[in-house]
Design a protein around this motif. Structure first.
Motif, PDB file in Angstrom:
ATOM      1  N   HIS A 112       0.806  -1.215   0.000  1.00 31.99           N
ATOM      2  CA  HIS A 112       0.000   0.000   0.000  1.00 31.99           C
ATOM      3  C   HIS A 112       0.842   1.269   0.000  1.00 31.99           C
ATOM      4  CE1 HIS A 112       0.709   0.672   4.308  1.00 31.99           C
ATOM      5  NE2 HIS A 112       0.304  -0.556   4.554  1.00 31.99           N
ATOM      6  N   THR A 113       2.186   1.137   0.072  1.00 31.58           N
ATOM      7  CA  THR A 113       3.068   2.287  -0.083  1.00 31.58           C
ATOM      8  C   THR A 113       4.207   1.885  -0.997  1.00 31.58           C
ATOM      9  OG1 THR A 113       2.571   3.139   2.130  1.00 31.58           O
ATOM     10  CG2 THR A 113       4.569   3.949   1.084  1.00 31.58           C
ATOM     11  N   LEU A 114       4.385   2.630  -2.107  1.00 31.85           N
ATOM     12  CA  LEU A 114       5.469   2.380  -3.049  1.00 31.85           C
ATOM     13  C   LEU A 114       6.075   3.712  -3.457  1.00 31.85           C
ATOM     14  CD1 LEU A 114       7.106   0.540  -5.033  1.00 31.85           C
ATOM     15  CD2 LEU A 114       5.311   1.008  -6.714  1.00 31.85           C
ATOM     16  N   ASN A 115       7.414   3.783  -3.457  1.00 26.58           N
ATOM     17  CA  ASN A 115       8.095   4.990  -3.922  1.00 26.58           C
ATOM     18  C   ASN A 115       9.395   4.591  -4.612  1.00 26.58           C
ATOM     19  OD1 ASN A 115       9.116   7.538  -4.384  1.00 26.58           O
ATOM     20  ND2 ASN A 115       8.751   8.284  -2.313  1.00 26.58           N
ATOM     21  N   VAL A 116       9.464   4.816  -5.933  1.00 24.03           N
ATOM     22  CA  VAL A 116      10.698   4.560  -6.690  1.00 24.03           C
ATOM     23  C   VAL A 116      11.143   5.833  -7.393  1.00 24.03           C
ATOM     24  CG1 VAL A 116      10.241   2.099  -7.021  1.00 24.03           C
ATOM     25  CG2 VAL A 116       9.359   3.759  -8.687  1.00 24.03           C
ATOM     26  N   SER A 117      10.720   6.969  -6.898  1.00 28.82           N
ATOM     27  CA  SER A 117      11.011   8.247  -7.543  1.00 28.82           C
ATOM     28  C   SER A 117      12.503   8.572  -7.487  1.00 28.82           C
ATOM     29  CB  SER A 117      10.216   9.369  -6.871  1.00 28.82           C
ATOM     30  OG  SER A 117      10.587   9.501  -5.507  1.00 28.82           O
ATOM     31  N   ASP A 118      12.914   9.475  -8.401  1.00 27.54           N
ATOM     32  CA  ASP A 118      14.273  10.019  -8.413  1.00 27.54           C
ATOM     33  C   ASP A 118      15.335   8.925  -8.548  1.00 27.54           C
ATOM     34  OD1 ASP A 118      13.442  12.755  -8.094  1.00 27.54           O
ATOM     35  OD2 ASP A 118      13.004  12.293  -6.004  1.00 27.54           O
ATOM     36  N   ASN A 119      15.154   8.084  -9.556  1.00 23.81           N
ATOM     37  CA  ASN A 119      16.149   7.101  -9.954  1.00 23.81           C
ATOM     38  C   ASN A 119      16.413   7.261 -11.454  1.00 23.81           C
ATOM     39  OD1 ASN A 119      16.975   5.093  -7.711  1.00 23.81           O
ATOM     40  ND2 ASN A 119      14.775   5.311  -7.390  1.00 23.81           N
ATOM     41  N   LYS A 120      16.886   6.216 -12.098  1.00 22.99           N
ATOM     42  CA  LYS A 120      17.150   6.243 -13.538  1.00 22.99           C
ATOM     43  C   LYS A 120      16.351   5.149 -14.241  1.00 22.99           C
ATOM     44  CE  LYS A 120      21.844   8.040 -12.881  1.00 22.99           C
ATOM     45  NZ  LYS A 120      23.287   7.810 -13.120  1.00 22.99           N
ATOM     46  N   LEU A 121      15.149   4.920 -13.770  1.00 25.72           N
ATOM     47  CA  LEU A 121      14.302   3.868 -14.322  1.00 25.72           C
ATOM     48  C   LEU A 121      13.708   4.306 -15.661  1.00 25.72           C
ATOM     49  CD1 LEU A 121      12.448   2.944 -11.017  1.00 25.72           C
ATOM     50  CD2 LEU A 121      14.416   1.772 -12.023  1.00 25.72           C
ATOM     51  N   TYR A 122      13.352   3.334 -16.493  1.00 25.10           N
ATOM     52  CA  TYR A 122      12.743   3.633 -17.788  1.00 25.10           C
ATOM     53  C   TYR A 122      11.734   2.550 -18.145  1.00 25.10           C
ATOM     54  CZ  TYR A 122      15.970   0.099 -19.642  1.00 25.10           C
ATOM     55  OH  TYR A 122      16.658  -1.060 -19.874  1.00 25.10           O
ATOM     56  N   GLY A 123      10.985   2.802 -19.219  1.00 24.95           N
ATOM     57  CA  GLY A 123      10.004   1.828 -19.686  1.00 24.95           C
ATOM     58  C   GLY A 123       8.601   2.191 -19.242  1.00 24.95           C
ATOM     59  N   GLU A 124       7.653   1.351 -19.634  1.00 25.78           N
ATOM     60  CA  GLU A 124       6.241   1.609 -19.362  1.00 25.78           C
ATOM     61  C   GLU A 124       5.808   0.952 -18.061  1.00 25.78           C
ATOM     62  OE1 GLU A 124       1.874   1.192 -21.580  1.00 25.78           O
ATOM     63  OE2 GLU A 124       3.672   0.266 -22.459  1.00 25.78           O
ATOM     64  N   ILE A 125       5.085   1.722 -17.260  1.00 29.07           N
ATOM     65  CA  ILE A 125       4.482   1.168 -16.045  1.00 29.07           C
ATOM     66  C   ILE A 125       3.359   0.233 -16.477  1.00 29.07           C
ATOM     67  CG2 ILE A 125       3.250   1.723 -13.915  1.00 29.07           C
ATOM     68  CD1 ILE A 125       4.603   4.492 -14.031  1.00 29.07           C
ATOM     69  N   LEU A 126       3.420  -0.997 -16.010  1.00 32.52           N
ATOM     70  CA  LEU A 126       2.475  -2.016 -16.482  1.00 32.52           C
ATOM     71  C   LEU A 126       1.038  -1.585 -16.257  1.00 32.52           C
ATOM     72  CD1 LEU A 126       4.207  -5.308 -15.332  1.00 32.52           C
ATOM     73  CD2 LEU A 126       4.100  -4.360 -17.623  1.00 32.52           C
ATOM     74  N   SER A 127       0.263  -1.616 -17.330  1.00 37.65           N
ATOM     75  CA  SER A 127      -1.129  -1.194 -17.253  1.00 37.65           C
ATOM     76  C   SER A 127      -1.990  -2.313 -16.668  1.00 37.65           C
ATOM     77  CB  SER A 127      -1.648  -0.821 -18.652  1.00 37.65           C
ATOM     78  OG  SER A 127      -1.536  -1.935 -19.527  1.00 37.65           O
ATOM     79  N   GLY A 128      -3.119  -1.905 -16.101  1.00 39.11           N
ATOM     80  CA  GLY A 128      -4.055  -2.871 -15.540  1.00 39.11           C
ATOM     81  C   GLY A 128      -3.555  -3.548 -14.287  1.00 39.11           C
ATOM     82  N   THR A 129      -2.616  -2.907 -13.560  1.00 40.57           N
ATOM     83  CA  THR A 129      -2.072  -3.489 -12.327  1.00 40.57           C
ATOM     84  C   THR A 129      -2.182  -2.471 -11.198  1.00 40.57           C
ATOM     85  OG1 THR A 129       0.194  -2.670 -12.627  1.00 40.57           O
ATOM     86  CG2 THR A 129      -0.398  -4.722 -13.748  1.00 40.57           C
ATOM     87  N   GLN A 130      -1.903  -2.939  -9.970  1.00 40.20           N
ATOM     88  CA  GLN A 130      -1.989  -2.016  -8.844  1.00 40.20           C
ATOM     89  C   GLN A 130      -0.850  -1.010  -8.861  1.00 40.20           C
ATOM     90  OE1 GLN A 130      -0.539  -4.927  -8.388  1.00 40.20           O
ATOM     91  NE2 GLN A 130       0.804  -4.965  -6.616  1.00 40.20           N
ATOM     92  N   LEU A 131       0.159  -1.218  -9.737  1.00 38.92           N
ATOM     93  CA  LEU A 131       1.237  -0.238  -9.853  1.00 38.92           C
ATOM     94  C   LEU A 131       0.697   1.108 -10.327  1.00 38.92           C
ATOM     95  CD1 LEU A 131       4.126  -2.348 -11.450  1.00 38.92           C
ATOM     96  CD2 LEU A 131       3.767  -1.773  -9.042  1.00 38.92           C
ATOM     97  N   GLN A 132      -0.417   1.088 -11.026  1.00 39.61           N
ATOM     98  CA  GLN A 132      -1.005   2.334 -11.505  1.00 39.61           C
ATOM     99  C   GLN A 132      -1.892   3.000 -10.456  1.00 39.61           C
ATOM    100  OE1 GLN A 132      -2.808   0.714 -15.124  1.00 39.61           O
ATOM    101  NE2 GLN A 132      -1.310   1.865 -16.316  1.00 39.61           N
ATOM    102  N   SER A 133      -2.116   2.332  -9.345  1.00 43.39           N
ATOM    103  CA  SER A 133      -2.964   2.915  -8.307  1.00 43.39           C
ATOM    104  C   SER A 133      -2.213   3.906  -7.431  1.00 43.39           C
ATOM    105  CB  SER A 133      -3.549   1.800  -7.428  1.00 43.39           C
ATOM    106  OG  SER A 133      -2.519   1.137  -6.699  1.00 43.39           O
ATOM    107  N   PHE A 134      -0.877   3.915  -7.528  1.00 42.06           N
ATOM    108  CA  PHE A 134      -0.096   4.842  -6.725  1.00 42.06           C
ATOM    109  C   PHE A 134      -0.031   6.208  -7.397  1.00 42.06           C
ATOM    110  CE2 PHE A 134       1.624   0.587  -5.769  1.00 42.06           C
ATOM    111  CZ  PHE A 134       1.330   0.545  -4.407  1.00 42.06           C
ATOM    112  N   ASP A 135       0.165   7.239  -6.597  1.00 44.27           N
ATOM    113  CA  ASP A 135       0.224   8.599  -7.112  1.00 44.27           C
ATOM    114  C   ASP A 135       1.441   8.777  -8.014  1.00 44.27           C
ATOM    115  OD1 ASP A 135      -1.023  11.420  -6.625  1.00 44.27           O
ATOM    116  OD2 ASP A 135       1.145  11.713  -6.506  1.00 44.27           O
ATOM    117  N   ALA A 136       1.355   9.737  -8.931  1.00 42.87           N
ATOM    118  CA  ALA A 136       2.457  10.001  -9.856  1.00 42.87           C
ATOM    119  C   ALA A 136       3.748  10.361  -9.124  1.00 42.87           C
ATOM    120  CB  ALA A 136       2.069  11.127 -10.821  1.00 42.87           C
ATOM    121  N   SER A 137       3.637  10.904  -7.917  1.00 42.40           N
ATOM    122  CA  SER A 137       4.834  11.270  -7.151  1.00 42.40           C
ATOM    123  C   SER A 137       5.683  10.056  -6.808  1.00 42.40           C
ATOM    124  CB  SER A 137       4.432  12.004  -5.869  1.00 42.40           C
ATOM    125  OG  SER A 137       3.617  11.182  -5.041  1.00 42.40           O
ATOM    126  N   ALA A 138       5.081   8.871  -6.824  1.00 42.52           N
ATOM    127  CA  ALA A 138       5.831   7.644  -6.536  1.00 42.52           C
ATOM    128  C   ALA A 138       6.811   7.308  -7.646  1.00 42.52           C
ATOM    129  CB  ALA A 138       4.882   6.475  -6.313  1.00 42.52           C
TER     130      ALA A 138
END
Length: 379
Positions: free
Chosen positions: A264-290
């Protein structure tokens, strides 16, 4: 249930050293002097180690900027604190490295050393503490890598029967990841966590971290971790809070993280990650700030992926197995050019007859071009 002996005089204006007479309180089990003005850390710890029944020692915000001593305390540590389950020395600005006497505390379950000035690396011997479920080391000056030994903490690898630890009355409080405020009525209800926020840790996050099945909170934010996010984190099926922000992590967000249904808490901000956030998953339920601060990331809740540059798409060609980005596409282009160049020019340099024939061919080709141009002009 027998009510244990308690001493709680936190948040006062007490100053000076812990009086030697405290050592005579043989049945003292709960000692709280947090947020006072205590001094002489070494002397205070030695005195308290004579209280053999101590379960909880809370002395946050005392002994400001004193040095953690090893040698003097080790003389007492073999028998002292043998029943200690909870030690809080946070916000003391203590300096020095990890005290070796902590390795003697075989019943220790919660260790809070947040907001000090401790240096050196995280010692591997922490894994020898059989009951440790909470390691809080945020806001220190700790360097080195995440020790693989830490991934073998017995009480975090497999569920332990700690029911006998609920014999004393608290309550006790904890601020979790600077977000969640918890009150607990016993140590038995404490949520297992590893919090290493805001240090100078580096290297890769070890894949062996998947062994810590009992973890509820993992906070490695504001360090210098590099490489990929291990897909094995998805094996932490009790994980509720994951903070990997403000590091140097690269690659894609592992698809396997969608299996963490209780996250229920995820934060991967301010790294060098790339690619598409998987659609249709709970990964999209987190705020854009994550996810902010990763220029190559796209997809809900971030902007759509059509804005990705060619450089971002080329990242897909990179090798991700060990977390290092290897530009295979560019390597193949260079190798192809070198092969073609030497395939044509090599024989010309090595064989005289080939050079004569080649330049004779060029002369004839030029003559024919001249004739064609002249005919075109006269016509």
């Amino acid at each position: 249930m027998q009510v244990p002996k308690r001493n709680s005089i936190s948040h006062n204006r007490l100053e000076g050293e812990i009086p030697p007479g405290v050592a005579q309180l043989r049945h003292l089990s709960f000692f709280s002097l947090s947020f006072n003005g205590l001094t002489n850390f070494t002397s205070g710890i030695k005195i308290l180690m004579h209280c053999k029944m101590l379960d909880v020692v809370l002395m946050a915000h005392n002994f400001l900027q004193e040095m953690i001593s090893n040698d003097d305390i080790n003389m007492v540590a073999s028998n002292g604190f043998k029943n200690l389950q909870f030690l809080d020395l946070s916000e003391c600005q203590l300096t020095g490295q990890f005290p070796i006497w902590l390795s003697k505390l075989q019943k220790l379950e919660i260790l809070n050393l947040n907001t000090n000035r401790m240096t050196g690396s995280i010692p591997g011997w922490l894994s020898t503490l059989p009951r440790l479920i909470s390691l809080q080391l945020s806001d220190n000056l700790i360097s080195g890598e995440f020790p693989e030994e830490l991934c073998a903490l017995p009480a975090l690898v497999s569920e332990q029967d700690l029911a006998d630890n609920s014999s004393f009355l608290l309550p006790i409080f904890n601020i979790n990841m600077n977000i969640w405020f918890h009150q607990y009525n016993s140590i038995h209800n404490w949520k297992p966590n590893i919090v290493l926020r805001n240090n100078s840790l580096s290297g890769h996050i070890p894949v062996e971290i998947a062994r810590l099945k009992q973890l509820h909170t993992l906070d490695l934010s504001h360090n210098n971790f590099s490489g990929n996010i291990p897909s094995q984190i998805s094996e932490l099926t009790n994980l509720e809070d994951l903070d990997l922000s403000a590091n140097q992590l690269s690659g894609k967000i592992p698809a396997s993280l969608i299996s963490l249904s209780f996250l229920h808490t995820l934060n991967v901000s301010d790294n060098k990650l790339y690619g598409e956030i998987l659609s249709g998953t709970q990964l999209q339920s987190f705020d854009a700030s994550a996810y902010k601060g990763n220029l190559g990331l796209c997809g809900d809740p971030l902007p759509k992926c059509g804005h990705l540059t060619r450089d971002s798409r080329d990242m897909d060609i990179h090798d991700e197995e060990d977390g290092d980005s290897i530009p295979w596409f560019h390597i193949f282009v260079v190798l192809g050019f070198i092969t073609g160049f030497w395939g044509v020019c090599g024989p010309l340099l090595l064989y005289h007859n080939w050079r004569v024939a080649y330049f004779s061919f060029l002369d004839k080709l030029i003559d024919k071009l001249d004739e064609a141009i002249a005919v075109s002009v006269s016509g």
